[in-house]
Write an enzyme that holds these catalytic residues in place. Structure first.
Site, PDB file in Angstrom:
ATOM      1  N   HIS A   1      34.504  32.564  37.037  1.00  0.00           N
ATOM      2  CA  HIS A   1      35.027  30.887  36.495  1.00  0.00           C
ATOM      3  C   HIS A   1      33.401  31.287  35.799  1.00  0.00           C
ATOM      4  O   HIS A   1      32.721  31.097  36.731  1.00  0.00           O
ATOM      5  CB  HIS A   1      34.976  29.651  37.032  1.00  0.00           C
ATOM      6  CG  HIS A   1      34.865  28.501  36.274  1.00  0.00           C
ATOM      7  ND1 HIS A   1      35.234  27.743  35.342  1.00  0.00           N
ATOM      8  CD2 HIS A   1      33.491  27.033  36.665  1.00  0.00           C
ATOM      9  CE1 HIS A   1      34.745  26.757  34.584  1.00  0.00           C
ATOM     10  NE2 HIS A   1      33.894  26.548  35.752  1.00  0.00           N
ATOM     11  N   CYS A  50      38.158  29.219  30.520  1.00  0.00           N
ATOM     12  CA  CYS A  50      36.910  28.708  30.711  1.00  0.00           C
ATOM     13  C   CYS A  50      35.919  30.350  29.949  1.00  0.00           C
ATOM     14  O   CYS A  50      34.902  29.456  29.334  1.00  0.00           O
ATOM     15  CB  CYS A  50      35.681  28.660  32.031  1.00  0.00           C
ATOM     16  SG  CYS A  50      36.601  29.226  33.234  1.00  0.00           S
TER      17      CYS A  50
END
Length: 541
Positions: free
Chosen positions: A37, A107
């Site tokens: 992430h 993301c």
């Protein structure tokens, strides 16, 4: 080579908290270091995209804690208000909450797009390539539900969704902090005086342009021309391009934003004083070109497209912001550039108008709308096949983009896309235009070619930007020297060659010695050329 600006940093987290190393070998039969992430840290905040849309928080305060690692992505000279406006566009379309997909639109895609927008660099490939590595394994799909659980845990808390009252409250806090600065107060007072003078000038110019436009509409017979004039009048009367949220911005907020712009422009001015870019601000009469464009396309394009001419008129002649140009504006430009049924003068004229618009500091918002289709750069990539007048207009556009730091950086983006069987990028296309112009037989095109090469060489960016093109540019300069250029052109190119030697301290000096002509052959033309020759000789063995 460094340039003042805001640092852009990538935070990298492992969604599995270390479990990927074990699960990867068991389920995927391959070693995986982590399930990544990422978030972008800029202007003192952390920005990321998840199942709740685009969120913002203080750096390192998500449920994941501190990042596993960080990567410096570069620096940006874009002001924060431009960045926020860009984010508002993304969260309403490409990166709304319903568009989130863990493996395909996540993301990391968001971080990569923001990085390219801010500083023209991509995030590391090991992050972007991971989803495909997972999906290409037999058990990849079995792992997806597990990853969904991890990704949902960093949704909205403690990050704050950009939309809504919380984000407005954050902006209010920032504004309050700024008001406490004594220095900002002093600048605000000065700016208020400038704003009053500017509004007076703007009103006077607007009244004059309205009178001229009304007269033009009376004289124009075709129906689509009248539609263009009617659209322009409505936009002018509304003052909002048909959009009105009923909220007036306080004068103090306007002054504060202008104060930030002033600080940014002061930095840019210092850079320009050292190496002023060569631009051509007085070459185009915008009103004449707009009227010429209407005459050329009237009755030859879809009548609905005339609204984009009206928007262009409002942006260029009435000094409205780039908001005046609708979402379909660049597609309209693309139709003009690529429609073989239209005469070449249409393409020349729209490029001339864009060249004048390139001097505006908010044109960068228009350019970034082209990040997917690459309409302008795909057209420019065929530079060597264009008619001379189109080449002249295109080089004028590129030269004038160096007026502002953010637009010049757009020309130098190194991110590649596929065009036919070739991989191209903004920097490669810009280099192609510069080299072909420099080595042209047309004197005006040569002049703009020397300007482009000079502007490229003097641009303060990371050396890696020029890795693939510096030798090509240096070879073009050396070849151009054989044409016995005048003093001004010799100076531009000699200064460029000195910078190229500084950037590539081995390859370019070797080229100078192997290909020639020797820089010493130009000694005595002027003192400023002699200074550049001395710089080059420092790198020659």
């Amino acid at each position: 080579m460094g340039e003042a600006g805001e640092e852009v940093v990538l935070y990298v987290y492992d969604l599995t908290g270390g479990m990927a190393k074990t699960l990867g070998q068991t389920l995927l039969q391959k070693n995986i270091e982590g399930i990544w992430h990422t978030a972008i840290i800029v202007f003192g905040k952390e920005y990321f995209f998840g199942s709740n849309g685009i969120s913002i928080c203080d750096p390192g305060t998500t449920a994941l804690g501190n990042p596993l690692r960080t990567h410096s992505l570069g620096k940006t000279c874009l002001p924060e208000d431009v960045f926020q406006e860009y984010l508002r566009g993304l969260e309403q379309d490409t990166y709304s909450a319903d568009k989130y997909n863990l493996l395909r639109h996540n993301c990391n895609n968001f971080s990569n797009e923001i990085s390219q927008f801010l500083c023209g660099n991509s995030i590391p490939s090991y992050i972007l390539d991971l989803p495909n590595e997972i999906l290409n394994t037999p058990f990849g799909q079995q792992l997806a539900p597990i990853l969904e659980l991890f990704s949902n845990s960093i949704g909205i808390h403690p990050g704050v969704r950009r939309s809504g009252s919380d984000f407005e409250s954050l902006n209010n806090d920032i504004d309050s902090a700024r008001k406490q600065s004594a220095l900002l107060e002093e600048k605000r007072n000065k700016l208020n005086e400038k704003l009053e003078k500017r509004e007076k000038r703007k009103k006077k110019k607007k009244d004059k342009n309205k009178h001229l436009s009304d007269q033009f509409c009376i004289d124009s017979e075709p129906s689509s021309s009248r539609k263009y004039c009617d659209n322009r009048k409505k936009m002018s009367e509304n003052g909002t391009n048909g959009v009105n949220n009923g909220v007036d911005r306080p004068a103090t907020v306007i002054a504060e934003n202008d104060a930030e712009d002033l600080e940014r422009k002061e930095l840019e001015l210092k850079r320009k004083e050292r190496d002023p870019p060569i631009v051509f601000p007085d070459t185009i009469n915008v009103q004449n070109e707009l009227e010429r464009l209407v005459g050329l396309i009237d009755g030859r394009i879809n009548p609905d497209d005339m609204q984009y001419v009206a928007e262009l008129d409002q942006y260029m002649l009435e000094n409205e912001g780039s908001w005046a140009l609708g979402e379909g504006f660049l597609s309209f430009v693309g139709r003009l550039l690529n429609d073989d049924q239209l005469v070449s003068e249409v393409r020349e004229t729209i490029l001339n108008i864009l060249a004048a618009g390139a001097l505006k500091d908010d044109i960068i918002l228009v350019l970034h709308q082209d990040r997917r289709e690459h309409i302008l750069m795909n057209y420019a990539n065929g530079f060597d096949k264009l008619p001379l007048l189109e080449q002249l207009a295109l080089t004028l556009f590129m030269c004038n983009l160096f007026e502002n730091s953010s637009t010049s950086e757009w020309l130098l983006y190194i991110s590649e896309w596929q065009l036919g069987s070739s991989s191209v990028s903004n920097i490669r296309v810009t280099t192609k235009v510069a080299v072909n112009s420099l080595l042209s037989e047309d004197k005006v095109l040569q002049d703009r070619g020397t300007a482009l090469v000079h502007n490229l060489a003097c641009k303060e960016v990371k050396t890696v930007v020029f890795d693939d093109v510096v030798v090509e540019l240096a070879m073009a300069v050396l070849q151009y020297f054989n044409s016995k250029p005048n003093e001004e052109h010799s100076f531009r190119c000699m200064k460029s060659l000195a910078r190229f030697c500084q950037i590539s301290r081995q390859d370019v000096p070797q080229l100078v010695q192997m290909i020639g002509p020797p820089p010493s052959a130009f000694k005595g033309i002027s003192n400023r050329i002699d200074e550049q020759i001395a710089e080059i000789q420092n790198y020659l063995r």
